[in-house]
Design an enzyme around this catalytic site. Sequence first.
Site, PDB file in Angstrom:
ATOM      1  N   SER A 140     -38.744 -42.523  22.603  1.00 47.48           N
ATOM      2  CA  SER A 140     -38.218 -43.447  23.619  1.00 47.48           C
ATOM      3  C   SER A 140     -38.280 -42.800  25.006  1.00 47.48           C
ATOM      4  O   SER A 140     -38.258 -43.497  26.010  1.00 47.48           O
ATOM      5  CB  SER A 140     -36.788 -43.871  23.289  1.00 47.48           C
ATOM      6  OG  SER A 140     -35.948 -42.749  23.312  1.00 47.48           O
ATOM      7  N   HIS A 274     -23.803 -42.729  15.833  1.00 48.54           N
ATOM      8  CA  HIS A 274     -23.904 -41.891  14.638  1.00 48.54           C
ATOM      9  C   HIS A 274     -22.568 -41.523  13.994  1.00 48.54           C
ATOM     10  O   HIS A 274     -22.552 -40.775  13.035  1.00 48.54           O
ATOM     11  CB  HIS A 274     -24.615 -40.581  14.975  1.00 48.54           C
ATOM     12  CG  HIS A 274     -25.986 -40.760  15.505  1.00 48.54           C
ATOM     13  ND1 HIS A 274     -27.009 -41.279  14.761  1.00 48.54           N
ATOM     14  CD2 HIS A 274     -26.509 -40.494  16.723  1.00 48.54           C
ATOM     15  CE1 HIS A 274     -28.107 -41.309  15.501  1.00 48.54           C
ATOM     16  NE2 HIS A 274     -27.832 -40.853  16.686  1.00 48.54           N
TER      17      HIS A 274
HETATM   18  N1  CTP Z   1     -23.729 -33.681  20.260  1.00 46.72           N
HETATM   19  C1  CTP Z   1     -22.376 -33.401  20.124  1.00 46.72           C
HETATM   20  N2  CTP Z   1     -21.496 -33.748  21.115  1.00 46.72           N
HETATM   21  C2  CTP Z   1     -21.927 -34.381  22.217  1.00 46.72           C
HETATM   22  C3  CTP Z   1     -23.301 -34.682  22.375  1.00 46.72           C
HETATM   23  C4  CTP Z   1     -24.179 -34.328  21.372  1.00 46.72           C
HETATM   24  O1  CTP Z   1     -21.959 -32.847  19.108  1.00 46.72           O
HETATM   25  N3  CTP Z   1     -21.049 -34.666  23.184  1.00 46.72           N
HETATM   26  C5  CTP Z   1     -24.690 -33.238  19.227  1.00 46.72           C
HETATM   27  C6  CTP Z   1     -25.101 -34.352  18.249  1.00 46.72           C
HETATM   28  O2  CTP Z   1     -25.294 -33.809  16.969  1.00 46.72           O
HETATM   29  C7  CTP Z   1     -26.421 -34.843  18.830  1.00 46.72           C
HETATM   30  C8  CTP Z   1     -27.012 -33.574  19.422  1.00 46.72           C
HETATM   31  O3  CTP Z   1     -25.888 -32.826  19.895  1.00 46.72           O
HETATM   32  O4  CTP Z   1     -27.328 -35.354  17.884  1.00 46.72           O
HETATM   33  C9  CTP Z   1     -27.976 -33.850  20.557  1.00 46.72           C
HETATM   34  O5  CTP Z   1     -27.308 -34.594  21.540  1.00 46.72           O
HETATM   35  P1  CTP Z   1     -27.908 -35.910  22.211  1.00 46.72           P
HETATM   36  O6  CTP Z   1     -29.211 -35.591  22.805  1.00 46.72           O
HETATM   37  O7  CTP Z   1     -26.868 -36.482  23.089  1.00 46.72           O
HETATM   38  O8  CTP Z   1     -28.072 -36.860  20.963  1.00 46.72           O
HETATM   39  P2  CTP Z   1     -28.006 -38.447  21.004  1.00 46.72           P
HETATM   40  O9  CTP Z   1     -29.100 -38.944  21.883  1.00 46.72           O
HETATM   41  O10 CTP Z   1     -26.629 -38.906  21.373  1.00 46.72           O
HETATM   42  O11 CTP Z   1     -28.241 -38.859  19.546  1.00 46.72           O
HETATM   43  P3  CTP Z   1     -29.489 -38.641  18.582  1.00 46.72           P
HETATM   44  O12 CTP Z   1     -28.908 -37.836  17.509  1.00 46.72           O
HETATM   45  O13 CTP Z   1     -29.848 -40.033  18.168  1.00 46.72           O
HETATM   46  O14 CTP Z   1     -30.615 -37.936  19.236  1.00 46.72           O
END
Ligand code: CTP
Length: 300
Positions: A140, A274
Site C-alpha cells: 500500500s 489487529h
Molecule cells: N506496534 C506496537 N505499538 C504501537 C505501534 C506498533 O506494538 N504503538 C507494533 C505492532 O506489532 C505493529 C508493529 O509494531 O505491527 C509495526 O507497527 P506499524 O507499522 O504501526 O504497524 P501497523 O501499520 O499498525 O499494522 P500492520 O501490522 O498491519 O503493519
Amino acid sequence: MAEERIDSINTRNTSVQATATYQRNIFTTREGIHQELGSNITNLLFVTQENSPIGSTLPFVYEKGLWKVSSKFYKSLPKKATFDRLTRCSVVGNSGSLLHSNCGKHIDEADFVYRCNAAPLKPFAADAGTKSSLTSFNPSIFGKRYKGIAKQSSLKKFVSDMQQYHGYLWGACFSGRSTLDLCMKAISGYNIKENVFVLAHPYHYKSFHDYWIRRGKKKLPSTGFYYASDALSRCNETHLYGFWPFPRAFDDISSYNVSYHYFEKLENEWKEPHAMNIEFSILVQLHLLGVVKIHNGKCE
Ligand code: CTP
C-alpha cells in the site's frame, strides 16, 4: 521507566487483559513450533526457488485464485532463504515508546534485526538502531508514498528510499493479484545492491495466523506480532522493542503521552485492526515465562 518494571506497569494498564496461559513447553520453543507447523516452516518466510518450483502454485491471501510459478517468475526469485537457526534476534515494533529509549545500540547488537513497514532509520538511530536484516513493507506504500509507481520518477524514488535497508526487503505482495502485479513492476525496476527484494510467502503467513487462531486469537496478526512469532521459530533469543500499543505510558512518577509511531504523530491510528492490546498481553505472558524479552523504557 526502567526495563525491569514492565511487569508492574502492565498490571496497572487496564487495557491489558490476560487471554490465556501460554505454556512454554507446548509451543513457544523452536522445536514446539516446528513440530506443529512442520520443520520446513523457517524456509517459507519468503518465496524462493527452493520452496516454489516451476509449475507450482501459490494462493493469494485475501482473494480467490492461484499464482502459477512460471520459469520467468522462478528466475526472479532468490535461490533459498539463507538463514535458519539464529542466536539473538531483535524485533523492532514502531511504537512511539521507542523515542528517547537509547536502545539503538542494543537492537543492532543482535545477529538478525526485524523491522516493520519500512520505518525510517537514520534520524532515529540512537533509539531504534540502523541494522536491518529483514524489513517488511506493505505494498500500500506504493499508493500512499509513491503515486502508485505509475511514473518512472516515483519508481526511482521508491528504489532510492529503500537503499537505507540492508538484508531482505520483504513485501507482503501476495494479498491479491493487482498487488502482486505492482510488486513485480517494482522488482523489475529494482536495481540496488543494498538489499534483496523478496516476496512474503502466503503459506507462511497463513500458518502463523492459523497457529494463533488455534489459541483463540481471532484477528489478523500485526506485522510485529507475526515477526515475533517467526523469530521464535528460528532464534535462540527473541528481544522485542517498540511494542507499546497504548496512547499513554508510565514512569516511576507519572504517566505521559506516547505517539503511535516513533517517527511520526498519528493520533487516529489507535483504532487499529489487529487487537494489539491482546497481542501485547500474549507477549507479556511470554516475557514472564522468559520466552521473549520485552524491552520497554531506557536501555542502559
Ligand atoms: N506496534 C506496537 N505499538 C504501537 C505501534 C506498533 O506494538 N504503538 C507494533 C505492532 O506489532 C505493529 C508493529 O509494531 O505491527 C509495526 O507497527 P506499524 O507499522 O504501526 O504497524 P501497523 O501499520 O499498525 O499494522 P500492520 O501490522 O498491519 O503493519
